[in-house]
Design a protein around this motif. Structure first.
Motif, PDB file in Angstrom:
ATOM      1  N   SER A  21       0.819  -1.219   0.000  1.00  0.00           N
ATOM      2  CA  SER A  21       0.000   0.000   0.000  1.00  0.00           C
ATOM      3  C   SER A  21       0.847   1.260   0.000  1.00  0.00           C
ATOM      4  N   VAL A  22       2.058   1.167   0.510  1.00  0.00           N
ATOM      5  CA  VAL A  22       2.960   2.323   0.500  1.00  0.00           C
ATOM      6  C   VAL A  22       3.266   2.730  -0.939  1.00  0.00           C
ATOM      7  N   GLN A  23       3.477   1.746  -1.793  1.00  0.00           N
ATOM      8  CA  GLN A  23       3.831   2.019  -3.181  1.00  0.00           C
ATOM      9  C   GLN A  23       2.606   2.271  -4.057  1.00  0.00           C
ATOM     10  N   TYR A  24       1.531   1.534  -3.820  1.00  0.00           N
ATOM     11  CA  TYR A  24       0.404   1.564  -4.756  1.00  0.00           C
ATOM     12  C   TYR A  24      -0.826   2.307  -4.258  1.00  0.00           C
ATOM     13  N   GLY A  25      -0.891   2.621  -2.991  1.00  0.00           N
ATOM     14  CA  GLY A  25      -1.989   3.417  -2.439  1.00  0.00           C
ATOM     15  C   GLY A  25      -3.370   2.954  -2.847  1.00  0.00           C
ATOM     16  N   GLY A  26      -4.151   3.890  -3.379  1.00  0.00           N
ATOM     17  CA  GLY A  26      -5.544   3.634  -3.738  1.00  0.00           C
ATOM     18  C   GLY A  26      -5.740   2.561  -4.787  1.00  0.00           C
ATOM     19  N   ARG A  27      -4.771   2.369  -5.638  1.00  0.00           N
ATOM     20  CA  ARG A  27      -4.883   1.327  -6.659  1.00  0.00           C
ATOM     21  C   ARG A  27      -4.989  -0.045  -6.001  1.00  0.00           C
ATOM     22  N   LEU A  28      -4.292  -0.225  -4.900  1.00  0.00           N
ATOM     23  CA  LEU A  28      -4.334  -1.486  -4.180  1.00  0.00           C
ATOM     24  C   LEU A  28      -5.701  -1.683  -3.537  1.00  0.00           C
ATOM     25  N   ILE A  70       0.711  -8.554  -7.667  1.00  0.00           N
ATOM     26  CA  ILE A  70       0.174  -7.195  -7.735  1.00  0.00           C
ATOM     27  C   ILE A  70       1.032  -6.277  -8.608  1.00  0.00           C
ATOM     28  N   PRO A  71       2.350  -6.216  -8.410  1.00  0.00           N
ATOM     29  CA  PRO A  71       3.152  -5.375  -9.311  1.00  0.00           C
ATOM     30  C   PRO A  71       3.017  -5.820 -10.770  1.00  0.00           C
ATOM     31  N   TYR A  72       2.943  -7.126 -10.993  1.00  0.00           N
ATOM     32  CA  TYR A  72       2.769  -7.642 -12.349  1.00  0.00           C
ATOM     33  C   TYR A  72       1.464  -7.127 -12.954  1.00  0.00           C
ATOM     34  N   VAL A  73       0.379  -7.249 -12.211  1.00  0.00           N
ATOM     35  CA  VAL A  73      -0.930  -6.800 -12.699  1.00  0.00           C
ATOM     36  C   VAL A  73      -0.904  -5.308 -12.993  1.00  0.00           C
ATOM     37  N   LEU A  74      -0.372  -4.528 -12.078  1.00  0.00           N
ATOM     38  CA  LEU A  74      -0.348  -3.078 -12.280  1.00  0.00           C
ATOM     39  C   LEU A  74       0.609  -2.677 -13.397  1.00  0.00           C
ATOM     40  N   ASP A  75       1.717  -3.393 -13.560  1.00  0.00           N
ATOM     41  CA  ASP A  75       2.611  -3.149 -14.701  1.00  0.00           C
ATOM     42  C   ASP A  75       1.888  -3.424 -16.014  1.00  0.00           C
ATOM     43  N   CYS A  76       1.166  -4.538 -16.074  1.00  0.00           N
ATOM     44  CA  CYS A  76       0.406  -4.869 -17.294  1.00  0.00           C
ATOM     45  C   CYS A  76      -0.600  -3.774 -17.609  1.00  0.00           C
ATOM     46  N   MET A  77      -1.259  -3.285 -16.593  1.00  0.00           N
ATOM     47  CA  MET A  77      -2.246  -2.230 -16.819  1.00  0.00           C
ATOM     48  C   MET A  77      -1.571  -0.941 -17.272  1.00  0.00           C
ATOM     49  N   ASP A  78      -0.426  -0.628 -16.682  1.00  0.00           N
ATOM     50  CA  ASP A  78       0.294   0.588 -17.061  1.00  0.00           C
ATOM     51  C   ASP A  78       0.826   0.519 -18.491  1.00  0.00           C
ATOM     52  N   GLU A  79       1.192  -0.672 -18.933  1.00  0.00           N
ATOM     53  CA  GLU A  79       1.756  -0.845 -20.269  1.00  0.00           C
ATOM     54  C   GLU A  79       0.700  -0.992 -21.352  1.00  0.00           C
ATOM     55  N   ASN A  80      -0.538  -1.194 -20.973  1.00  0.00           N
ATOM     56  CA  ASN A  80      -1.608  -1.326 -21.945  1.00  0.00           C
ATOM     57  C   ASN A  80      -1.781  -0.011 -22.706  1.00  0.00           C
ATOM     58  N   THR A  81      -1.784  -0.096 -24.018  1.00  0.00           N
ATOM     59  CA  THR A  81      -1.918   1.118 -24.824  1.00  0.00           C
ATOM     60  C   THR A  81      -3.270   1.205 -25.523  1.00  0.00           C
ATOM     61  N   THR A  82      -4.119   0.217 -25.320  1.00  0.00           N
ATOM     62  CA  THR A  82      -5.446   0.253 -25.935  1.00  0.00           C
ATOM     63  C   THR A  82      -6.466   0.817 -24.964  1.00  0.00           C
ATOM     64  N   LYS A  83      -7.522   1.382 -25.507  1.00  0.00           N
ATOM     65  CA  LYS A  83      -8.586   1.938 -24.674  1.00  0.00           C
ATOM     66  C   LYS A  83      -9.329   0.795 -23.983  1.00  0.00           C
ATOM     67  N   VAL A  84      -9.470   0.913 -22.687  1.00  0.00           N
ATOM     68  CA  VAL A  84     -10.199  -0.083 -21.907  1.00  0.00           C
ATOM     69  C   VAL A  84     -11.592   0.481 -21.648  1.00  0.00           C
ATOM     70  N   ARG A  85     -12.585  -0.196 -22.175  1.00  0.00           N
ATOM     71  CA  ARG A  85     -13.957   0.290 -22.039  1.00  0.00           C
ATOM     72  C   ARG A  85     -14.581  -0.105 -20.705  1.00  0.00           C
ATOM     73  N   ASN A  86     -14.195  -1.253 -20.191  1.00  0.00           N
ATOM     74  CA  ASN A  86     -14.731  -1.722 -18.913  1.00  0.00           C
ATOM     75  C   ASN A  86     -13.552  -2.088 -18.019  1.00  0.00           C
ATOM     76  N   ILE A  87     -13.062  -1.118 -17.273  1.00  0.00           N
ATOM     77  CA  ILE A  87     -11.850  -1.313 -16.485  1.00  0.00           C
ATOM     78  C   ILE A  87     -12.031  -2.406 -15.441  1.00  0.00           C
ATOM     79  N   LYS A  88     -13.222  -2.524 -14.886  1.00  0.00           N
ATOM     80  CA  LYS A  88     -13.478  -3.548 -13.878  1.00  0.00           C
ATOM     81  C   LYS A  88     -13.334  -4.950 -14.479  1.00  0.00           C
TER      82      LYS A  88
END
Length: 120
Positions: A21-28, A70-88
């Motif tokens: 949570s120190v690194q990822y805060g609200g995203r976590l 968790i870092p893997y998931v958030l890295d994947c999301m950060d590297e995604n360059t396509t528009k995500v219509r349903n983020i959930k």
């Protein structure tokens, strides 16, 4: 209500919430709430990457997430360059697939860093 609290505590313990949570805060927090919502779901199946998957399988996979995912998931999301219509739905899919894809992802990164040559 006690079941929800117990699941929340288990999820937070599994992913080492107090450390990450120190690194990822609200995203976590978003991840914890999505996993909790899914684990506590009473439907028979959930849509993962456009396919219906039995809820028990989804729950089992999500409860196996740990701090390395968790870092893997958030890295994947950060590297995604396509528009995500349903983020959930996208985040749920990435979380569901994390344990099955993380090793291959990092191996591909290593291969890329070393000129794309794969060991045979």
């Amino acid at each position: 209500m006690d079941g929800i609290k117990a699941y929340r505590e288990l999820i937070m313990e599994n992913i080492e919430y107090s450390i990450l949570s120190v690194q990822y805060g609200g995203r976590l927090d978003e991840i914890v709430e999505l996993v909790l919502e899914t684990v506590c779901s009473s439907v028979d199946s959930l849509k993962i990457a456009g396919k219906l998957v039995p809820t028990e399988i989804v729950k089992s996979r999500l409860l196996k997430l740990d701090a390395s995912h968790i870092p893997y998931v958030l890295d994947c999301m950060d590297e995604n360059t396509t528009k995500v219509r349903n983020i959930k739905a996208y985040l749920l899919t990435v979380l569901f697939n994390a344990s099955a894809t993380m090793e291959s992802y990092y191996q591909a990164e290593v291969n890329h860093d070393f000129g794309g040559h794969e060991r045979r």
